[in-house]
Design an enzyme around this catalytic site. Structure first.
Site, PDB file in Angstrom:
ATOM      1  N   ASN A 239      16.962   0.326   7.834  1.00 15.01           N
ATOM      2  CA  ASN A 239      18.058   0.843   8.656  1.00 15.01           C
ATOM      3  C   ASN A 239      19.216   1.385   7.817  1.00 15.01           C
ATOM      4  O   ASN A 239      19.012   2.223   6.951  1.00 15.01           O
ATOM      5  CB  ASN A 239      18.522  -0.241   9.630  1.00 15.01           C
TER       6      ASN A 239
ATOM      7  N   GLY B 123      -0.569  -8.448   1.850  1.00  9.51           N
ATOM      8  CA  GLY B 123      -1.854  -8.699   1.229  1.00  9.51           C
ATOM      9  C   GLY B 123      -2.327  -7.568   0.335  1.00  9.51           C
ATOM     10  O   GLY B 123      -1.675  -6.536   0.193  1.00  9.51           O
TER      11      GLY B 123
END
Length: 659
Positions: free
Chosen positions: A529, A580
């Site tokens: 943001n 991951g």
């Protein structure tokens, strides 16, 4: 003839004047002297590409590049959702040239089973936000930043901050007008009644106190609103930093380090340790376990990053074998070790799961109790000859904010099983004592409750607020703060207690040079943001001074941009949490981290990381402290505890508090 002679004389005079102007122009720019210096310097070298060397020689005398254009574009992120790309163009040696581009990541949680209405609303909001951000970049920011040097990061971020503040005020003004119009419409459409209707409760008289039932816990804090278009601020700030690094012919991580240390180049740099998510535990039926959201692997510091990643991949392969669907393979028992036999006694079978990959780039499974995923991890490691606690460590993302049942005032750790905050602390203490290879708990408790600043501004006593003639008594408990303190006192010397969602957005973390977070070991920061590069630099400096560790984390909706890795290295983060080792947008970042390791090792500037915990000193504190700012750093002991596998003589993980 006379006219022709006069014209020739006039032309010769103009030619002499032009020659004189040229002489003065080139002399003023020291062209003749620099040409001679260049020829004298290059002749002994006799370069094969003479003109190329001359171009390189004179390039250092050219003017510094300035921003000439910003281009905003709507692109797709790693899960196919719209996000913002920002391109920076500069005037370089009199030509417009594209310098770099970045793609922002959007931070919005991806629910496991979203409702169609919710999904549609989120998609519309996301599209509106990206469209507004593109408009800001191509119009207002493009005009505002033109002719600025991309190396002036502080000036650029200051202008971006002022622009964003202006947009926030405009939004507030629009909301006020809408509320006023709605209130007027309500008054005109409703007919007031002079007498109360049967069965209707009478309102309290002015000044009379209305008793409010005391809550067991404070309510959940409301979601922090995100201004539509705020991606443009963070995207532009990061793109400017990347452009400055490109122009300066240095990597982005070194440019960030120079900004943080006032242009003082660090002699050595430490890579952040990777927090690699291996398992994503579902919290929906038939799975019963809710307390664990992610099981994360942390390689030991003695390994290089490359060795650590290879070891994680080996564990992942074994884990995929263990999680084969029923019928293909049987669940192996724990390896025949003393620890394995001790933990396997009387336990349920290991969980089964389809080999699915989540948006986090890790395997998805479901478990019935807290020990199942830990025993599964232990089995996978033992099967390939590794021992947890020596060859690999674990971290658990508890995501406690998702577990709170506000009706019961307790955390739902298993389906139908609820625990009080005090019981949660006991559970974690027992867990760490039983599985000492767990060295980090992320969000073990929910975000602490802060007294609303609006209430404090209305009354010196934040417990009371007078409105419409009524005095309402609020229960401003330090419930969550106390539990964070308790768990830090109990486990701070054994593992890291990390706030991720328990912390707030970066723009609200800093309050008057203090960090507005619960007592904890460290904070996960995400570049999203309206966050600016200067914000991260300032905030990590404050965290360093207050002996918190910094973790740079990737949002749920990640993009293929790898700038986050450079930010983590340049800022000196202790860990980096990227998800991951699957999905291209996440593997790209691990590849960038590997490339930086290789570069630092080649330059001889790579320093080994260390893992040391902070022992929190349990000192007497006021029972009720209504300040939003946590206790000062002196409430914590300077003692630190190292992991058994850490090398002797390594330096403390965190510096002493700034004076």
């Amino acid at each position: 003839m006379e006219a022709g002679g006069r014209r020739q004389q006039e032309e010769r005079r103009r030619l002499r004047e032009l020659r004189q102007e040229a002489v003065e122009y080139y002399r003023g720019h020291r062209v003749q002297q620099r040409v001679e210096d260049a020829l004298n310097a290059l002749f002994p070298l006799r370069p094969a590409d003479l003109y190329g060397e001359l171009a390189n020689y004179f390039s250092k005398f050219s003017k510094a590049p300035v921003i000439c254009k910003l281009v905003g574009r709507k692109v797709l992120d790693g899960v196919g959702q719209p996000t913002l790309e920002v391109e920076i163009y500069c005037t370089v040696k009199n030509y417009e040239k594209k310098i770099c581009s970045i793609v922002m990541s959007s931070h919005s949680q991806i629910p496991e089973n979203p409702l169609s209405e919710t999904t549609e609303a989120d998609e519309k909001e996301r599209n509106d936000s990206v469209n507004t951000a593109v408009e800001w970049v191509n119009e207002s920011l493009n005009t505002m930043l033109k002719n600025l040097k991309p190396t002036d990061q502080c000036e650029v971020d200051k202008m971006l901050g002022e622009y964003f503040s202006k947009k926030v005020e405009e939004k507030k003004e629009i909301q006020k007008q809408e509320e006023a119009a709605e209130a007027t419409l309500t008054l005109t459409s409703c007919t007031p009644s002079a007498t109360a209707l049967p069965g209707e409760k009478k309102t309290a008289k002015p000044g009379k106190k209305v008793a409010v039932a005391e809550r067991r816990i404070p309510p959940a804090e409301p979601w922090e609103s995100v201004l539509c278009g705020s991606l443009a601020i963070g995207g532009t700030s990061l793109a400017i930093a990347k452009a400055a690094a490109t122009i300066s012919h240095i990597p982005l991580y070194l440019h960030i380090a120079l900004l943080k240390h006032d242009q003082d180049s660090p002699k050595e740099m430490t890579l952040p340790l990777p927090m690699v998510t291996l398992l994503n535990c579902e919290k929906i039926l038939p799975a019963k376990l809710k307390l664990v959201k992610e099981i994360i692997l942390i390689p030991p510091v003695q390994l290089s990053l490359k060795q650590g990643i290879e070891r994680v991949l080996d564990i992942q392969k074994e884990m995929m074998r263990l999680l084969e669907p029923p019928g293909k393979t049987t669940s192996p028992q724990l390896a025949n070790s003393k620890k394995g036999r001790a933990h396997n006694t009387g336990k349920k079978a290991l969980p089964q799961a389809l080999k699915r990959i989540s948006h986090l780039g890790c395997l998805i499974t479901g478990c019935d109790n807290l020990e199942q995923p830990l025993l599964l991890m232990q089995t996978a490691c033992n099967n390939i000859g590794l021992e947890l606690g020596t060859d690999m460590y674990l971290a658990i993302n508890c995501a406690a904010h998702e577990l709170m049942d506000y009706v019961k005032g307790k955390y739902e750790i298993l389906t139908g099983t609820f625990k009080s905050p005090e019981e949660m602390v006991d559970i974690y203490v027992e867990l760490i004592n039983k599985f000492p290879f767990i060295i980090a708990l992320i969000d073990p408790l929910r975000k602490e409750y802060h007294v609303n600043s609006a209430l404090k501004s209305r009354n010196k006593d934040p417990k009371k607020w007078s409105s419409a003639g009524k005095t309402v008594v609020f229960c401003c408990s330090l419930w969550d703060r106390q539990q964070w303190s308790n768990i830090c006192y109990a486990l701070g010397s054994k593992c890291y207690l990390i706030a991720e969602d328990a912390a707030t957005c970066i723009s609200k973390l800093k309050i008057d040079q203090n960090i507005s977070i619960p007592m904890c070991s460290g904070v996960v920061l995400k570049y999203i943001n309206q966050t600016k590069v200067s914000d991260l630099i300032e905030l990590t400096g404050l965290l360093d001074g207050q002996r918190h560790i910094t973790i740079l984390g990737s949002p749920d909706r990640e993009s293929s941009d790898d700038s986050l890795v450079d930010l983590a290295v340049g800022l000196g983060a202790r860990f980096i949490k990227l998800g991951g080792l699957s999905r291209g947008e996440r593997v790209t970042k691990y590849n960038r981290l590997l490339a930086i390791e290789e570069e630092l090792a080649k330059n001889g500037t790579l320093r080994e990381a260390n893992l040391k915990f902070i022992a929190f000193a349990e000192e007497s504190q006021p029972e009720k402290q209504l300040s939003d700012v946590p206790p000062p750093p002196k409430a914590r002991a300077v003692a630190s505890t190292a992991l058994p596998a850490s090398p002797a003589g390594s330096q403390p993980a965190c510096s002493a508090p700034s004076k």
